[in-house]
Design a protein around this motif. Structure first.
Motif, short mmCIF file in Angstrom:
data_model
loop_
_atom_site.label_atom_id
_atom_site.label_comp_id
_atom_site.label_asym_id
_atom_site.label_seq_id
_atom_site.Cartn_x
_atom_site.Cartn_y
_atom_site.Cartn_z
N ASP A 5 84.98 43.49 56.34
CA ASP A 5 84.16 43.24 55.15
C ASP A 5 83.00 44.22 55.11
OD1 ASP A 5 85.30 40.82 53.94
OD2 ASP A 5 84.67 39.83 55.79
N ARG A 7 79.77 44.24 54.37
CA ARG A 7 78.60 43.41 54.11
C ARG A 7 77.81 43.26 55.42
NH1 ARG A 7 80.57 39.85 50.89
NH2 ARG A 7 82.70 40.51 51.02
N ASN A 8 76.55 42.93 55.28
CA ASN A 8 75.73 42.64 56.44
C ASN A 8 76.08 41.24 56.93
OD1 ASN A 8 74.17 45.06 56.35
ND2 ASN A 8 72.94 44.19 54.70
N SER A 9 76.05 41.06 58.25
CA SER A 9 76.19 39.70 58.77
C SER A 9 74.81 39.08 58.84
CB SER A 9 76.86 39.71 60.14
OG SER A 9 75.95 40.15 61.13
N LYS A 10 74.73 37.79 59.08
CA LYS A 10 73.42 37.14 59.13
C LYS A 10 72.62 37.59 60.35
CE LYS A 10 75.11 32.95 61.33
NZ LYS A 10 75.13 31.53 61.33
N ASP A 11 73.30 38.07 61.39
CA ASP A 11 72.62 38.46 62.61
C ASP A 11 72.44 39.97 62.77
OD1 ASP A 11 72.56 35.76 63.43
OD2 ASP A 11 74.59 35.94 64.25
#
Length: 170
Positions: A5, A7-11
């Protein structure tokens, strides 16, 4: 690395991930790079530059190393853009199936609601020219075409990655 993906991950942001990867390329005994985009159907295309730069960084730092990009029928949108952008600046070996879309495509979908039925829809509205204007290919064709089978899948065999490993051992 498997990249599913854009996209940035939350971490971890994609910029942070790319920086970590560059440090690993610099300091570890890495001979070749494999970027698996076979299950990358897109995401936020504005986040792709750090990963593209990391592929170029690898080729500059390891000129004898091979850069493999694994593609397939599920390689779309921003995931596909990563492959095209990398191939435009450094030599890469595409392995797998043909990608799921053209090098130049309409993307960046926007949601809308129909006024009477109230049905929600999605429409792509921005043209992304990642290749030259005259590029009329309907997909990215792999340099090493490898078809997948249900038999291999259920047996846990990945013929695409097996082919890459065979080449890197030569």
């Amino acid at each position: 690395m498997q990249f599913n993906d854009v996209r940035n991950s939350k971490d971890l942001t994609l910029v942070e991930f790319a920086m970590q990867l560059q440090e690993q390329i610099k300091h570890d005994d890495i001979e070749h790079m494999v970027l698996d985009l076979r299950h990358n159907s897109g995401g936020n295309g504005s986040l792709t530059p750090p990963l593209v730069a990391t592929a170029a960084f690898f080729k500059v730092l390891k000129p004898q190393g091979k850069l493999f990009i694994l593609i397939g029928r599920n390689t779309f949108s921003a995931g596909h853009d990563v492959a095209v952008k990398i191939a435009n600046i450094v030599p890469a070996i595409f392995v797998g199936e043909s990608s799921g879309t053209r090098p130049n495509v309409v993307g960046e979908a926007g949601w809308f609601n129909l006024p009477y039925s109230k049905q929600t829809g999605l429409i792509s509205s921005q043209f992304h020219q990642q290749s030259r204007a005259e590029d009329h290919r309907i997909w990215l064709a792999p340099d090493m075409p490898i078809t997948l089978s249900a038999k291999d899948y259920f047996a846990g065999i990945d013929p695409v990655m097996d082919a890459v490993l065979t080449i890197t051992k030569q």
